[in-house]
Each structure stands twice: as C-alpha cells, then as structure tokens.
Design an enzyme around this catalytic site. Structure first.
Site, short mmCIF file in Angstrom:
data_model
loop_
_atom_site.label_atom_id
_atom_site.label_comp_id
_atom_site.label_asym_id
_atom_site.label_seq_id
_atom_site.Cartn_x
_atom_site.Cartn_y
_atom_site.Cartn_z
N ARG A 183 0.81 -1.22 0.00
CA ARG A 183 0.00 0.00 0.00
C ARG A 183 0.84 1.27 0.00
NH1 ARG A 183 -5.45 -1.25 3.61
NH2 ARG A 183 -6.01 -3.17 2.51
N ASP A 210 -16.08 8.99 7.50
CA ASP A 210 -14.98 8.05 7.32
C ASP A 210 -13.68 8.79 7.61
OD1 ASP A 210 -14.96 5.10 5.85
OD2 ASP A 210 -13.01 6.12 5.75
#
Length: 278
Positions: free
Chosen positions: A34, A142
C-alpha cells in the site's frame, strides 16, 4: 519493496496511536504494497526515507492523510447484510414512530465510498413514501478523504448496483446520457439526505450535529483491539438516544463488554442507559 522491522514498528505504532488500528507482523507485506505507490509519487527510494518525511513537520502536515488513506480498508456494498435493513424497517421504525419523535437520525460510521448511507437513504425514503409524517437525516463519516470524495460524487459502476432491488434502481439511480457508459449516479433528491464528513474514531469527542436514533458501524471494530473497541462503543453510546440502536457487522460482537447495550437480534443492540449503573 520491503519494510524493515524497525520501520514497520515505527509506522505501525503511529497508525495505532492515530487510528486505533493494530497492524501485526503478518501485515508487513500488505503495508509495503500500500505504501509502494506513495513512495513513487514522492520520489523516495526507501521506507526509511518515507519515515523521515512522514515524521518531519512538513510530513505531519501533508502526508499523514495519505498514509491513513493507504492503510484503511474500504470494503462495502449496497444492501450489505440485508437482514439489517429488514429489521430497521420492520422493527425499529414502527417502534420509533410510536414515540412521536420529530426526525429520524442515522449515522453511517465508517461509510467508505457511500454504498451504506445511500442504501439507508433508499430504505428510509421508501418508508417515508408510505408514512407521510416521517422525515429522516443521515450523517456519514470516514477517516479516508479518498473514499469520502468518491461517496460525495455518488457515481458507481453498474456492477456495484446488482444488490439494489429493481424498483429502487428505477427510482433512485440515474443512467448516463451516453447509453454505452456503465456508470450510474444516485439521484439528487436522495443525495440531499446524506451529509458526509471526515471523522477519526480516536477523537475523544465526535463533532456530530445531533443525537442519533441509529448507528450503523459494521465491519469496522474488527480492526481494533479489545480495549479500543470497548472505548469506541462507549463513545457511540454518548451520542445514541435511549432505546436507540447500534448495528454491527456479522462477525462482530459486544459479548463481555462493559457497555449499556442489550442485544435484541444478531448484531443489533439497543441502548439501555440504566445498564451503565449495573
């Protein structure tokens, strides 16, 4: 690209402190994958160089958002765990209406790219069409700015809408004028019911605009350790009406937690403030 033990410990400790997410050693390869794109974009050669940048004053100002976007998991679907929406309509809403409250208020906590809050909006708007005095509000949050941007756009590939019942597709989804396009968009009337915002579950106080009747926080707390889960659920309860409901994911449980919640259905809990004194 590899992450050495020292760099992994440094980054994972920072992620735990900031987000409450504990990365065990078996997540090193995942984290390396990532971060690979970020190193390319920043033209950095090693993870050690990345750490130097991340923990610099400039990195703390500019980079930590990108790190949070990279490490958070954003798996979601329309009508995920459909029994929850059946329970909401069949049990929660009729009981709530009998109380005579003014506006039904829902929080999609960990909303990802928007499928959950828009599912809630479809279900609640459909209910409102059958109950003229019913009004509702949805807040969706979020930690990831990347998925929040997607959610606000409300544009989805047609493959993503497969779980949406056909009647609701016709009412709430718009196709492109280009009939070859595989994209659809949530109609404006539904989008207006949802307010999106960024929120970190590790904040001591949640800057929410109202007390809530229902919180959907599904498949989120599994990424936290037991003490962090318990503290988070306690904070949820501070923002939940007495007799309000918390919906968790299918693999999540509050068994053994010191929280004022009573399980009333699989992964559905009712706020009972009196339990806090027991």
């Amino acid at each position: 690209m590899d992450i050495g033990p020292a760099e992994f410990r440094r980054i994972s400790a920072y992620i735990y402190d900031e987000l409450g997410i504990r990365l065990t050693d078996n997540k090193r390869t995942m984290l390396a994958g990532r971060l690979h794109k970020r190193l390319r974009e920043l033209q950095l050669a090693t993870v050690s160089d990345y750490c130097d940048y991340l923990f610099s004053p400039r990195g703390q100002q500019l980079e930590k958002i990108h790190l949070f976007n990279a490490v958070t998991t954003n798996k979601t679907d329309f009508f995920r765990e459909p029994s929850h929406f059946d329970y909401l309509v069949g049990q929660v809403l009729p009981a709530w209406q009998r109380l005579g409250r003014r506006s039904f208020r829902v929080w999609s906590a960990g909303c990802s790219s928007g499928e959950e809050p828009y599912t809630l909006a479809m279900v609640l708007d459909d209910y409102a069409r059958q109950h003229s005095d019913f009004v509702f509000e949805i807040i969706a949050t979020d930690i990831s700015t990347r998925v929040l941007d997607q959610a606000k756009q409300a544009v989805y590939h047609e493959e993503r809408i497969a779980p949406v019942p056909m009647a609701l597709r016709r009412r709430y989804l718009l196709r492109s004028r280009d009939r070859t396009s595989p994209l659809v968009r949530i109609v404006p009337e539904l989008r207006r019911h949802v307010r999106f915002g960024r929120l970190n579950f590790m904040d001591e106080q949640f800057a929410l605009p109202f007390v809530l009747d229902v919180i959907f926080c599904r498949n989120v707390i599994i990424y936290f350790d037991h003490p962090t889960q318990e503290r988070l659920v306690q904070k949820f309860c501070r923002h939940l009406q007495p007799d309000g409901h918390l919906f968790l994911g299918h693999s999540e449980s509050l068994h053994g937690y010191a929280v004022p919640l009573q399980q009333i259905a699989p992964t559905v809990y009712r706020h009972q403030p009196a339990l806090a004194a027991v």
